[in-house]
Design an enzyme around this catalytic site. Sequence first.
Site, PDB file in Angstrom:
ATOM      1  N   ASP A 129       0.827  -1.210   0.000  1.00 46.57           N
ATOM      2  CA  ASP A 129       0.000   0.000   0.000  1.00 46.57           C
ATOM      3  C   ASP A 129       0.863   1.264   0.000  1.00 46.57           C
ATOM      4  O   ASP A 129       1.954   1.282   0.562  1.00 46.57           O
ATOM      5  CB  ASP A 129      -0.915  -0.016   1.235  1.00 46.57           C
TER       6      ASP A 129
ATOM      7  N   LEU B 157      10.831 -20.266  -5.514  1.00 44.92           N
ATOM      8  CA  LEU B 157       9.826 -19.446  -4.833  1.00 44.92           C
ATOM      9  C   LEU B 157       8.443 -19.593  -5.481  1.00 44.92           C
ATOM     10  O   LEU B 157       8.314 -19.529  -6.704  1.00 44.92           O
ATOM     11  CB  LEU B 157      10.252 -17.970  -4.916  1.00 44.92           C
TER      12      LEU B 157
ATOM     13  N   HIS C 118       2.017   3.440  -9.177  1.00 49.12           N
ATOM     14  CA  HIS C 118       1.756   2.018  -9.442  1.00 49.12           C
ATOM     15  C   HIS C 118       2.886   1.405 -10.260  1.00 49.12           C
ATOM     16  O   HIS C 118       3.252   0.248 -10.076  1.00 49.12           O
ATOM     17  CB  HIS C 118       0.423   1.848 -10.176  1.00 49.12           C
TER      18      HIS C 118
HETATM   19  C1  IPE Z   1      -5.296  -2.653  -0.081  1.00 44.82           C
HETATM   20  O1  IPE Z   1      -5.005  -1.310  -0.273  1.00 44.82           O
HETATM   21  C2  IPE Z   1      -5.301  -3.381  -1.392  1.00 44.82           C
HETATM   22  C3  IPE Z   1      -4.007  -3.514  -2.047  1.00 44.82           C
HETATM   23  C4  IPE Z   1      -2.847  -3.146  -1.575  1.00 44.82           C
HETATM   24  C5  IPE Z   1      -4.036  -4.139  -3.330  1.00 44.82           C
HETATM   25  P1  IPE Z   1      -6.155  -0.202  -0.361  1.00 44.82           P
HETATM   26  O2  IPE Z   1      -5.467   1.080  -0.532  1.00 44.82           O
HETATM   27  O3  IPE Z   1      -7.134  -0.589  -1.383  1.00 44.82           O
HETATM   28  O4  IPE Z   1      -6.828  -0.326   1.074  1.00 44.82           O
HETATM   29  P2  IPE Z   1      -7.812   0.683   1.828  1.00 44.82           P
HETATM   30  O5  IPE Z   1      -8.875   1.036   0.866  1.00 44.82           O
HETATM   31  O6  IPE Z   1      -7.002   1.884   2.209  1.00 44.82           O
HETATM   32  O7  IPE Z   1      -8.276  -0.079   3.017  1.00 44.82           O
HETATM   33  C1  IPE Z   2      -1.699   0.246  -3.308  1.00 44.08           C
HETATM   34  O1  IPE Z   2      -1.417   1.602  -3.320  1.00 44.08           O
HETATM   35  C2  IPE Z   2      -1.921  -0.313  -4.683  1.00 44.08           C
HETATM   36  C3  IPE Z   2      -3.324  -0.672  -4.970  1.00 44.08           C
HETATM   37  C4  IPE Z   2      -4.304  -0.689  -4.123  1.00 44.08           C
HETATM   38  C5  IPE Z   2      -3.607  -1.066  -6.326  1.00 44.08           C
HETATM   39  P1  IPE Z   2      -2.594   2.677  -3.307  1.00 44.08           P
HETATM   40  O2  IPE Z   2      -2.983   2.972  -4.708  1.00 44.08           O
HETATM   41  O3  IPE Z   2      -3.696   2.231  -2.431  1.00 44.08           O
HETATM   42  O4  IPE Z   2      -1.851   3.913  -2.691  1.00 44.08           O
HETATM   43  P2  IPE Z   2      -2.432   4.941  -1.630  1.00 44.08           P
HETATM   44  O5  IPE Z   2      -2.861   4.151  -0.431  1.00 44.08           O
HETATM   45  O6  IPE Z   2      -3.575   5.643  -2.277  1.00 44.08           O
HETATM   46  O7  IPE Z   2      -1.280   5.837  -1.348  1.00 44.08           O
HETATM   47 MG    MG Z   3      -4.069   2.502  -0.450  1.00 49.29          MG
END
Ligand code: IPE
Ligand code: IPE
Ligand code: MG
Length: 240
Positions: free
Chosen positions: A21, A132, A38
């Site tokens: 995240d 892995l 991303h």
């Molecule tokens: C969790 O991250 C999902 C992934 C890392 C793929 P999110 O950014 O979607 O989670 P929330 O919405 O903050 O809980």
């Molecule tokens: C996690 O990073 C990746 C996905 C959920 C696809 P985020 O896109 O949730 O990044 P933040 O949390 O908004 O910074």
């Molecule tokens: Mg996020």
Amino acid sequence: MSDKQKATTDKLPQHIAIIMDGNGRWAQARGKKRVFGHKAGMERAREMAETCGELGVQYLTLFAFSSENWNRPPEEVSFLMDLFATSLKNESKKLNKNNVQLKVIGDKDGFDKGLRKAIDKAEALTADNDGLVLNIAANYGGRWDILQAGQKLINSGQEVTEDNLSKFLATGNAPEPDLLIRTGGEKRISNFLLWQAAYSELYFSDALWPDFDSEHLKLALADYAQRQRRFGKTGEQVTG
Ligand code: IPE
Ligand code: IPE
Ligand code: MG
């Protein structure tokens, strides 16, 4: 080797799961669009698989896209789907060369035909590898997983037991994660491995995913190595 380093190699988790995240915030902090994060995150994921392979971790499960992430702006979703397809195509040869067995876990019916084909191809190419095991959780939700496993269990006619249900979970190819890492500062599970994480050690890092390098991973491993896993028993029973 210092005592701390030794403890880390002695007590290496067999299975690490990561909620990757913080990509969007990482990009925004640089005045860039979220999708830039991303792309950087994808590169970090590749590095993480390499590092885990080198360290001798046997299973790595990466949360790449949740069942709920479809609710993001359509441009971001479509960028993520394209990035996923391109990465599968570009990375699978290298993963194969590194003896990695790739599996996509999640509801593949949600993907378009092209992406499903890229997934099948990458899985088939790496199916016989014994290094892995890399699970990419995409269109994955812990609730979905428990439901689909329950349905398969019922269809199989087997007795409804925890062990039998576990076999049908999307991670049926792996033991339960020993260590569950979440980057990006949030302290929640966000519908990740709800069943499988029942006894995982949790590690939360404030580092945003594109900043989470092998040094951060080593800190997490050192922390894990010092945990006492009791599984409901007393400390004395465990050390006894
Ligand atoms: C969790 O991250 C999902 C992934 C890392 C793929 P999110 O950014 O979607 O989670 P929330 O919405 O903050 O809980
Ligand atoms: C996690 O990073 C990746 C996905 C959920 C696809 P985020 O896109 O949730 O990044 P933040 O949390 O908004 O910074
Ligand atoms: Mg996020």
